[in-house]
Design an enzyme around this catalytic site. Structure first.
Site, short mmCIF file in Angstrom:
data_model
loop_
_atom_site.label_atom_id
_atom_site.label_comp_id
_atom_site.label_asym_id
_atom_site.label_seq_id
_atom_site.Cartn_x
_atom_site.Cartn_y
_atom_site.Cartn_z
CE LYS A 34 -0.56 -0.73 4.95
NZ LYS A 34 -0.08 -2.12 4.92
N GLY B 100 -7.24 -6.01 3.33
CA GLY B 100 -7.02 -7.45 3.45
C GLY B 100 -7.85 -8.29 2.52
CD GLU C 201 3.49 -4.85 13.32
OE1 GLU C 201 4.50 -5.32 13.89
OE2 GLU C 201 2.87 -5.48 12.45
CG ASP D 236 -2.28 0.82 7.47
OD1 ASP D 236 -1.51 0.04 6.88
OD2 ASP D 236 -3.51 0.61 7.56
CE LYS E 216 -4.48 -0.70 4.85
NZ LYS E 216 -4.96 -1.33 6.10
#
Length: 433
Positions: free
Chosen positions: A106, A135, A191, A202, A206
């Site tokens: 991405k 996903g 994480e 993130d 996207k």
């Protein structure tokens, strides 16, 4: 059925890559029937060759990804390395050497998607990337293909499972941000360094990809307005509940009413409990698409993890292999509109603002005047004494009508300068109504 196998090279063998390799092996017969030819994994490029990779023939492992791609007989390259380099150079090398590419990257697609699409077109190859967004949820291909004849006006969704898990726990249990983050980390949803998720990077990547597909225009990561959700508090959720809302980190992509521009943004927002996205729990993702002819569509499912992401990768692999056998290519970049991407200040939205103010006559009138001076209409106001018992202060909660974000931001800055406003405790947009 063709008997010569289509040869596949895998770049990266972490959680997703190893699951892709496993499925290719265990479902080999089914994949052969679905594609019309066998597929053969002929090489796996990794950084640490000494690591034990169960189920993968050690003879396939190499640290020289470039040499693997330059063999000249690779039909499809699956890139699950992530990051910008060396992924960008390797994908370009794959195209130059006759291979189509399936990617889950991405960040790279958000930054350099236009250049990668151009390289794919130049060499007559496919670039597929269903796994780069949400996903296992089929989203990219429906937007690229199923809705290709429609006009998409708005996309709003939850595209990061980590942040949705954290916010869901804060909502359902009353936990604070740090407590919910610690639980997400312990369960493997977050994480060790969760910055990319909780600060919205993130989701912004996207959002850039989806905006480009939805509006047939080039939207880069830098074009996406981004706010993280680390400042969301338990008191924000309490306020949201009083309004019949919850809080989600949303990616919102919109075509302007006159069709002359688009906007792309990621930020936490209050949404009504009646909205379909409000019921998305745990680490699930969901995307709400509003199209002119199709109406409102919702795509829902697991948005991350080895198996779900591998499912999306394998779906792309089947499609690309079928194209290869048909000596054709699938849809490439569609950026014919070249619409400008407006700034966040042009977005028309609503605000929920919580102020700590002096508890004395005239304060509400002064605050209302400030809103009026900036052209922002107030919808509701709630005033109450401070819950901590501070006698000379009150809490003032204002919910606005829709107005340009620049006007709302200017209002907040002016409120901060008022002597009677001790502090701006919380600012949050209200969406989904």
């Amino acid at each position: 059925m063709r008997t010569r196998p289509l040869k596949v090279a895998l770049l990266g063998c972490g959680v997703v890559g190893s699951e892709v390799a496993r499925i290719m092996t265990t479902h080999a017969d089914d994949l052969t029937q679905r594609i019309g030819a066998p597929v053969e994994l002929v090489g796996v490029a990794v950084r640490r060759p000494s690591k034990v990779r169960e189920g993968i023939d050690p003879a396939l492992i190499t640290t020289d990804a470039t040499a693997l791609l330059k063999r000249g007989d690779i039909d499809v390259v699956i890139e699950v390395i992530g990051g910008i380099e060396p992924a960008r150079s390797l994908i370009t090398t794959a195209f130059e050497n006759g291979a189509s590419v399936v990617s889950a990257n991405k960040a790279l697609l958000a930054q350099d998607g236009a250049a990668l699409h151009a390289a794919a077109e130049q060499h007559g190859r496919d670039l597929y990337y269903e796994a780069a967004v949400a996903g296992a949820i089929p989203l990219v291909r429906p937007m690229r293909e199923s809705l290709a004849g429609d006009k998409i006006n708005r996309v709003m969704g939850i595209v990061n499972g980590t942040t949705n898990f954290i916010l869901d726990k804060m909502d359902s249990t009353g936990a604070g941000y740090q407590e919910a983050l610690d639980e997400a980390t312990a369960l493997g949803y977050a994480e060790a360094d969760p910055t990319a998720d909780v600060e919205g990077y993130d989701a912004a990547a996207k959002a850039a990809i989806l905006a480009g597909i939805a509006f047939h225009t080039r939207v880069r990561l830098d074009d996406v307005y981004r706010e993280g959700m680390t400042e969301v508090s338990a008191s924000d959720f309490a306020s949201a509940k009083r309004m019949g809302c919850t809080i989600k980190l949303l990616a919102i992509l919109e075509r302007a009413a006159d069709g002359a521009s688009v906007t792309a943004r990621v930020h936490p927002a209050m949404i009504p409990l009646t909205h379909p996205l409000a019921s998305v729990r745990e680490a699930y993702n969901a995307v709400f698409v509003e199209a002119e002819a199709a109406g409102r569509l919702m795509f829902y499912g697991p948005g991350a993890g080895g198996s779900p992401t591998a499912s999306a990768v394998l779906g792309d692999l089947v499609a690309v292999c079928r194209n290869k056998l048909a000596e054709a290519t699938g849809p490439g970049e569609s950026a014919y509109t070249q619409l400008p991407v407006s700034t966040m200040g042009d977005v028309v939205t609503r605000y929920h603002i919580s102020l700590d103010v002096a508890d004395k006559p005239g304060v509400l009138a002064q605050v209302a005047t400030t809103f009026a001076e900036h052209g922002v209409s107030i919808d509701t106001v709630r005033q109450q004494g401070r819950p901590d018992g501070v006698g000379n202060e009150a809490s003032l909660v204002v919910v606005t009508h829709r107005a340009p974000d620049a006007a709302l931001s200017g209002t907040v800055e002016a409120l901060r300068k008022l002597d009677t406003v001790r502090g701006v405790a919380s600012i949050m947009r209200v969406e989904g109504e």
